[in-house]
Design a protein around this motif. Structure first.
Motif, PDB file in Angstrom:
ATOM      1  N   ARG A   1       3.641  13.952  -0.728  1.00  0.00           N
ATOM      2  CA  ARG A   1       3.273  14.121   1.008  1.00  0.00           C
ATOM      3  C   ARG A   1       3.980  14.610   2.145  1.00  0.00           C
ATOM      4  O   ARG A   1       3.482  15.132   3.347  1.00  0.00           O
ATOM      5  CB  ARG A   1       1.628  13.151   1.310  1.00  0.00           C
ATOM      6  CG  ARG A   1       0.591  12.862   0.704  1.00  0.00           C
ATOM      7  CD  ARG A   1      -0.123  11.977   1.069  1.00  0.00           C
ATOM      8  NE  ARG A   1      -0.357  12.687   2.622  1.00  0.00           N
ATOM      9  CZ  ARG A   1      -1.577  11.338   3.355  1.00  0.00           C
ATOM     10  NH1 ARG A   1      -1.501  10.435   2.537  1.00  0.00           N
ATOM     11  NH2 ARG A   1      -1.260  11.768   5.067  1.00  0.00           N
TER      12      ARG A   1
ATOM     13  N   SER B   1       4.294  17.895   4.360  1.00  0.00           N
ATOM     14  CA  SER B   1       4.273  17.635   5.956  1.00  0.00           C
ATOM     15  C   SER B   1       5.611  17.848   7.055  1.00  0.00           C
ATOM     16  O   SER B   1       5.331  17.667   7.812  1.00  0.00           O
ATOM     17  CB  SER B   1       3.578  16.628   5.872  1.00  0.00           C
ATOM     18  OG  SER B   1       2.392  15.720   5.696  1.00  0.00           O
TER      19      SER B   1
ATOM     20  N   HIS C   1       0.140   4.844   2.182  1.00  0.00           N
ATOM     21  CA  HIS C   1       0.056   6.256   2.331  1.00  0.00           C
ATOM     22  C   HIS C   1      -0.735   5.955   3.968  1.00  0.00           C
ATOM     23  O   HIS C   1      -0.612   6.599   5.489  1.00  0.00           O
ATOM     24  CB  HIS C   1      -1.663   6.485   1.684  1.00  0.00           C
ATOM     25  CG  HIS C   1      -0.949   7.368   0.261  1.00  0.00           C
ATOM     26  ND1 HIS C   1      -0.277   8.385   0.653  1.00  0.00           N
ATOM     27  CD2 HIS C   1      -1.084   7.322  -1.447  1.00  0.00           C
ATOM     28  CE1 HIS C   1      -0.591   8.998  -0.827  1.00  0.00           C
ATOM     29  NE2 HIS C   1      -0.203   7.822  -1.579  1.00  0.00           N
ATOM     30  N   ASP C   2      -1.190   4.751   4.135  1.00  0.00           N
ATOM     31  CA  ASP C   2      -1.781   4.149   6.083  1.00  0.00           C
ATOM     32  C   ASP C   2      -0.196   4.100   7.147  1.00  0.00           C
ATOM     33  O   ASP C   2      -0.926   4.857   7.858  1.00  0.00           O
ATOM     34  CB  ASP C   2      -2.128   3.300   5.822  1.00  0.00           C
ATOM     35  CG  ASP C   2      -3.467   2.803   5.496  1.00  0.00           C
ATOM     36  OD1 ASP C   2      -4.041   3.631   4.939  1.00  0.00           O
ATOM     37  OD2 ASP C   2      -4.383   1.786   4.840  1.00  0.00           O
TER      38      ASP C   2
ATOM     39  N   ASP D   1      -0.023   8.557   7.224  1.00  0.00           N
ATOM     40  CA  ASP D   1      -0.883   8.988   8.058  1.00  0.00           C
ATOM     41  C   ASP D   1      -0.416   8.631   9.745  1.00  0.00           C
ATOM     42  O   ASP D   1      -0.744   8.964  10.759  1.00  0.00           O
ATOM     43  CB  ASP D   1      -2.200   8.432   7.406  1.00  0.00           C
ATOM     44  CG  ASP D   1      -2.832   9.195   6.059  1.00  0.00           C
ATOM     45  OD1 ASP D   1      -2.431   9.691   6.326  1.00  0.00           O
ATOM     46  OD2 ASP D   1      -3.761   8.208   6.110  1.00  0.00           O
ATOM     47  N   GLN D   2      -0.495   6.938   9.944  1.00  0.00           N
ATOM     48  CA  GLN D   2      -0.241   6.253  11.534  1.00  0.00           C
ATOM     49  C   GLN D   2       0.557   7.338  12.295  1.00  0.00           C
ATOM     50  O   GLN D   2       0.732   7.469  13.002  1.00  0.00           O
ATOM     51  CB  GLN D   2      -0.052   4.647  11.395  1.00  0.00           C
ATOM     52  CG  GLN D   2      -0.680   4.299  10.526  1.00  0.00           C
ATOM     53  CD  GLN D   2      -1.147   2.701  10.857  1.00  0.00           C
ATOM     54  OE1 GLN D   2       0.090   1.862  11.371  1.00  0.00           O
ATOM     55  NE2 GLN D   2      -2.170   2.004  10.464  1.00  0.00           N
TER      56      GLN D   2
ATOM     57  N   ILE E   1       1.932  10.078  11.003  1.00  0.00           N
ATOM     58  CA  ILE E   1       1.821  11.749  11.669  1.00  0.00           C
ATOM     59  C   ILE E   1       1.043  12.475  12.921  1.00  0.00           C
ATOM     60  O   ILE E   1       0.954  12.365  13.573  1.00  0.00           O
ATOM     61  CB  ILE E   1       0.934  12.187  10.498  1.00  0.00           C
ATOM     62  CG1 ILE E   1       2.291  12.144   8.768  1.00  0.00           C
ATOM     63  CG2 ILE E   1      -0.007  13.605  10.508  1.00  0.00           C
ATOM     64  CD1 ILE E   1       1.395  13.075   7.955  1.00  0.00           C
ATOM     65  N   ALA E   2      -0.325  10.845  12.853  1.00  0.00           N
ATOM     66  CA  ALA E   2      -0.473  10.762  14.383  1.00  0.00           C
ATOM     67  C   ALA E   2      -0.040  10.622  15.567  1.00  0.00           C
ATOM     68  O   ALA E   2      -0.909  10.408  16.180  1.00  0.00           O
ATOM     69  CB  ALA E   2      -2.007   9.574  13.773  1.00  0.00           C
TER      70      ALA E   2
END
Length: 432
Positions: free
Chosen positions: A154, A158, A176-177, A180-181, A183-184
């Motif tokens: 991932r 990305s 993964h979290d 995600d954070q 990327i956010a």
């Protein structure tokens, strides 16, 4: 050379086992005769086990916190001579305490395919981004990041450099979290305030000794006794005035009075009218024992934990005698010198947290008793006297009762009688 086996001694009173709470030696230590080897505890009484011989410790038969049966092998000592003539002990030891070998720091021998370490120090890149050995810094650190293949994929898709992602999983693994954070946030590394760092360590503390006894006692009480707690506020202004006067006029050999001696004497007077509260309940046999003697347990906080020394026969003690005995027992409990007899046999208990008493509490009954009196914080509060608010010294009593033995009505009557005596302290000194 011979071997001497020390077994768990019989500590008396029909006790079949004891908990090991402390070792003073380890395998390989030299010991001399009468040297203390270990300490065991039974029913809040701690007993030290000395060595009857001189020699070297070979083996320890238990870990701290283990329960050891009487006559079970506890320590083996190498001595001069033939040692014991008894047959060798066949039982497998509960635990063997060994010294950990020193960790060698030599580099491991090379193998055909070197194992990749979990964490490697990365050398600083040169200005062109390449190490002296030709390895690319970015590629090397990306391979060393702790992350699963799915997270790596991932991140690659990305366009995220895992070097910039802070991992919150075990050992700093990137989840993964975390990705995600990251990327956010717009693919920007998280900035923690200066000096603030995440802490992931967990301290595991084995429950042993007095702390385990307290846990067992509380579990027994709350699982077998249906508690009812009754809270009432008491105007302590008159009693505080009396206490101030008595402390001011006390003799040099008399102790300073606290609220507790007055409460103890008020309990004695109240119990005379309601003896059902001064009782113990054997729920297994279905027998309630109402005691004529008033033996008041005083819950006392010590460095080792909560203990309950007992002021025996409070019915035969005056205010000053109660205060003297209370101080003596509290000192013994805090220094660990209280005897078994001084820590058992209470028929009713007082629990007080002093200035930390709070407004209300729900004290746990000291099994097998049927009542406990909780003393809360004394504070000046405005009280309406019928025409205006006046400052009064108010203290709440939070009292718990065994609802199998004491009905709610009787509990309320008991506390109200106690309230009357404390609010009119002269009645405490009136002969019954």
């Amino acid at each position: 050379m011979g071997e001497f086996v020390i077994k768990m001694p019989d500590v008396g009173e029909g006790v079949a086992e004891a908990e090991l709470v402390e070792w003073h030696v380890k395998p390989g230590d030299p010991v001399r005769e009468d040297m203390v080897l270990a300490a065991v505890m039974t029913d809040k009484a701690t007993v030290e086990i000395p060595s009857p011989v001189t020699g070297t410790v070979l083996w320890l038969g238990a870990e701290v916190g283990d329960t050891v049966a009487v006559k079970a092998p506890l320590v083996r000592i190498e001595i001069s001579g033939e040692g014991e003539t008894a047959a060798p002990v066949e039982e497998k030891p509960v635990a063997k305490v060994e010294e950990k070998p020193a960790v060698k720091t030599e580099a491991p021998a090379p193998v055909s395919k070197p194992a990749q370490p979990a964490k490697v120090e990365v050398k600083a890149p040169t200005t062109n981004g390449v190490h002296a050995n030709g390895a690319h810094a970015a590629g090397e650190r990306l391979e060393k990041a702790l992350a699963s293949p799915a997270v790596r994929l991932r991140a690659k898709e990305s366009g995220v450099d895992l070097r910039q992602v802070t991992g919150t999983g075990p050992a700093g693994r990137i989840t993964h979290d975390d990705l995600d954070q990251f990327i956010a946030r717009g693919a920007q590394p998280a900035l923690a305030p200066a000096g603030l760092q995440r802490k992931t360590a967990v301290d595991e503390i084995k429950v042993t000794g007095l702390r385990r006894r307290i846990a067992e006692k509380m579990s027994l009480s709350t699982s077998r006794i249906p508690h009812i707690t009754y809270v009432e506020e008491v105007d302590m202004t008159a009693l505080e005035d009396l206490r101030t006067t008595m402390n001011r006029d006390r003799k040099p050999d008399q102790p300073k009075l606290t609220i507790l001696p007055y409460l103890m004497r008020a309990l004695v007077r109240t119990i005379a009218d309601q003896p059902a509260v001064n009782a113990t309940f054997d729920d297994g046999a279905g027998i309630i024992s109402r005691h004529h003697g008033v033996h008041i347990g005083i819950a006392t906080q010590t460095p080792a934990g909560l203990t309950v020394p007992v002021v025996r026969h409070a019915e035969a003690r005056g205010i000053w005698d109660c205060a003297n005995e209370l101080n003596r027992l509290a000192d013994a409990a805090r220094t660990g010198t209280a005897t078994r007899d001084e820590l058992t046999g209470s028929t009713i208990t007082i629990s007080s947290l002093g200035a930390l008493g709070g407004i209300v509490s729900t004290p746990v009954i000291n099994h097998p008793e049927v009542a406990i009196i909780g003393v809360n914080k004394l504070a000046v509060r405005p009280v309406w006297d019928g025409t205006q608010f006046v400052p009064r010294k108010i203290m709440n009593l939070s009292s718990s009762f065994d609802h199998r033995v004491i009905d709610g009505w009787d509990a309320a009557v008991f506390v109200q009688r106690l309230k009357t005596l404390l609010e009119t302290p002269a009645l405490i000194f009136v002969e019954a």
